[in-house]
Design a protein around this motif. Sequence first.
Motif, short mmCIF file in Angstrom:
data_model
loop_
_atom_site.label_atom_id
_atom_site.label_comp_id
_atom_site.label_asym_id
_atom_site.label_seq_id
_atom_site.Cartn_x
_atom_site.Cartn_y
_atom_site.Cartn_z
N GLY A 45 44.27 45.59 36.27
CA GLY A 45 44.24 44.23 36.01
C GLY A 45 44.98 43.19 36.54
N LEU A 46 46.22 43.71 37.09
CA LEU A 46 47.16 42.95 37.76
C LEU A 46 47.36 43.29 39.35
N SER A 47 46.45 44.04 39.68
CA SER A 47 46.65 44.87 41.05
C SER A 47 46.48 43.97 42.47
N ASN A 48 45.74 42.78 42.06
CA ASN A 48 45.61 41.92 42.95
C ASN A 48 45.96 40.42 42.79
N VAL A 49 47.14 40.33 42.00
CA VAL A 49 47.77 39.17 41.77
C VAL A 49 49.26 39.17 42.74
N LEU A 82 49.01 40.83 29.09
CA LEU A 82 49.21 40.80 30.66
C LEU A 82 48.40 41.92 31.44
N LYS A 83 48.63 43.03 31.01
CA LYS A 83 47.95 44.44 31.47
C LYS A 83 46.61 44.63 31.04
N THR A 122 44.12 42.51 30.81
CA THR A 122 43.26 41.36 31.16
C THR A 122 42.81 41.79 32.63
N GLU A 123 41.66 41.45 33.08
CA GLU A 123 41.21 41.60 34.61
C GLU A 123 41.40 40.21 35.30
N TRP A 124 42.33 40.14 35.56
CA TRP A 124 42.91 38.86 36.34
C TRP A 124 42.18 38.54 37.75
N GLY A 125 41.87 39.60 38.39
CA GLY A 125 41.17 39.39 39.58
C GLY A 125 42.24 39.02 40.61
N ASP A 126 41.69 38.23 41.95
CA ASP A 126 42.34 38.07 42.93
C ASP A 126 43.13 36.44 42.51
N LEU A 127 44.43 36.65 42.61
CA LEU A 127 45.20 35.60 42.06
C LEU A 127 46.31 35.33 43.13
N ASP A 128 46.45 34.04 43.80
CA ASP A 128 47.66 33.91 44.69
C ASP A 128 48.99 33.70 43.65
N VAL A 129 48.77 33.36 42.30
CA VAL A 129 49.94 32.92 41.34
C VAL A 129 49.35 32.97 40.30
N LEU A 130 50.10 33.79 39.16
CA LEU A 130 49.82 33.87 37.67
C LEU A 130 50.96 33.26 37.02
N VAL A 131 50.67 31.96 36.42
CA VAL A 131 51.70 31.10 35.87
C VAL A 131 51.91 31.51 34.53
N LEU A 132 53.18 31.86 34.19
CA LEU A 132 53.51 32.45 32.87
C LEU A 132 54.26 31.33 32.03
N ASP A 133 53.34 30.77 30.91
CA ASP A 133 54.03 29.84 29.99
C ASP A 133 54.95 30.79 29.08
N MET A 134 56.35 30.92 29.32
CA MET A 134 56.86 31.63 28.44
C MET A 134 57.39 31.09 26.94
N PRO A 135 57.92 31.95 25.99
CA PRO A 135 58.27 31.37 24.85
C PRO A 135 59.71 30.92 24.94
N PRO A 136 60.21 29.81 24.18
CA PRO A 136 61.60 29.30 24.33
C PRO A 136 62.61 30.35 24.06
N GLY A 137 63.71 30.30 24.84
CA GLY A 137 64.88 31.53 24.31
C GLY A 137 65.07 32.42 25.48
N THR A 138 65.86 33.34 25.19
CA THR A 138 66.14 34.44 26.09
C THR A 138 66.09 35.83 25.30
N GLY A 139 65.09 35.93 24.88
CA GLY A 139 64.99 37.29 23.89
C GLY A 139 64.04 38.31 24.36
#
Length: 659
Positions: free
Chosen positions: A241-245, A358-359, A361-378
């Motif tokens: 799913g992420l092999s072409n990101v 993340l894994k 999902t078949e994301w296909g060809d992507l130049d960038v995958l933007v990750l909207d993270m949860p707040p904090g450092t957990g």
Amino acid sequence: MCAFTSLRHHRDGGGRLGRRTKISAAHILSAREDAQNNVVNPFGITNCRNVTSISSTADHNSISSFLGDLSPRQEVNLEKNILAAISHEEDGVVDPILKSNIRSLGWMQSIEFNKNGPIASIGNGVGNGVGNGNGTEIGSANTRDGSSLNINLRLPTMMHPHIDEIREKIHSIATHQILSAMKQNQNHATNVKVQDADIDTDTDAGIYSSAVNVNISASKPAPFVRNVEEQDSLIKKLGPGLSNVRHFLAVYSCKGGVGKSTVAVNLAYELSRLGGRVGLLDVDVYGPSLPVLVNPDDPEVRQSTIGSGVVKPIEHKGVKMLSLGFVSPSSGVPGSGISGGAAVMRGPMASRVVSQLLKGTEWGDLDVLVLDMPPGTGDVQLTICQDLELSGAISVTTPSKLAAADAAKGIEMFTSLGVPTLAIVENMSYFDCEGGNRHYPFGKSIKASSDMLSEKDSSLTESNIFQFPISSKTNEANDKGVPLCLDRPKDASVELDIFNQLSTTIARELFLMGHGRSSDTSDESSVQIGSDIFNVTSLQLSVDNDKKSFLVRLFSDSGATQVQIEGDKLRMWDPKLGETMEVEEDSESESAEDSMVTHTSGKGRGAHSHDRGKDIPKLFPCKIEKKGRYGYAVEWADRGTIIYSMYSLARAAGGVPHN
């Protein structure tokens, strides 16, 4: 100057492939001498600044006719001239980011002569084929029959801030070469209007022909790694799913409610507008925001065919996206669905849900995958950093010293995990009242952020800080589910301009990173060994525990070098300043054998001590770990861990400062 090599494709309806041709430096010099001596030299090499100017009113039908009348040999000569002009040391086509000629970068694919096929009619004049390699929409009302010249390029990504400049420069050079060849051809010279002025590609860049198409496509992406030897293992780890990101970009904050999701969503659409293949994943499984900020035409999540349990992302207006809020409530995952309830999950379960999103999902060809993270450092942040090779991160905060202190913790956490923070967004920094005055309710905090950066990450400067206003336009866009950068209202020019600056900076950083470079122009960004200049940001470090030494690899535009460093030397090396550490003895000890010897760096980093009467501590075997753009952490056998900067390692390898 080296020989120019090209692969010419001649298409006459049957797709016949032409032979490989070469042109030498001697041929170029000879052709120039012929031109200077008024020697008849059909299709000889032409420097755009040394020929007569040709009017922009030149008959484009005549250009098409001229291309159709060329013999195979004349096509070869014209192609040679175009390639030589593109490769010209002074007037050629240089990528503005990498500062290298596009031919040396391997972007030129082919030049094709299309005989009597459909070509574009006069519009904006510049063939702008993107992605499909065709240049124009064949069969549309804006096409006509005729002969044309297609110049085909393949870049690593279309997410390049200067791609239009590159296309226009190539188009201008090719058109100049064609018109110059027409002027020397007795059958077509009368169709060219001549002026008594030198052609200058800088001022006469408007000389274009619709018979010339510059088609740019992007190569298939592969996951970015800082060490190419690790790419195969990373692809296996990521799964299909992420092999072409290509790149993974985290957008994070240390507190909620600062506008992180708004920044992530609009950044994704702005990067897509630049030409990128972009994905967006809402990683905040405790409070997914994406279904509120984006109202897709088709919100259904469908099964993929690449494997059981794998889904396809939702595609909306050029961006692929997924969120727990789009997942059916029948999935059984707490908090799933647009109207789902509270996501009551412990850390390990939340991490598993994130990994599945993340894994799975078949994301296909992507130049960038933007990750909207949860707040904090957990746990979720740690899972992301462990499962992915993050290319970089963006910190979102609000003004004031207190907020800057929180942002510093996030930068420190990501840096310790080997992830560089590429930009800082100060949201709600100011507002403009109707009277025209600008107000800063939380203070002009850019100084607080810049002071924090000088302490935490020297590669970031004030140019990496982006201040967004308190904006009703942004809030209105959020409320109606149409991101500001997608809706693009005319009265939101200020906000859109800042998003454009942010996306351009990120696109540039990722592009440089993909080529082993950095925009860092500080004195510590390069070193000199012999006559070569090496960029320290691409430095690679490995350890040989058997030989009790380290191997440093450095790369330059002209090649690479590797240097072996003894373990004893590196242990006594200042991890930041790049010099031998001072030796301090315990003067209070009564016996020399009982005295303590302490090795300290300029700022106390990596200090260690041992009894003079005892052997130096055992150093090997040791482990090393990459720490983003900063450097490498070395964990010695005596449990001492020292983080060495790239600059320090380059100095240890014999590099000297380069000004």
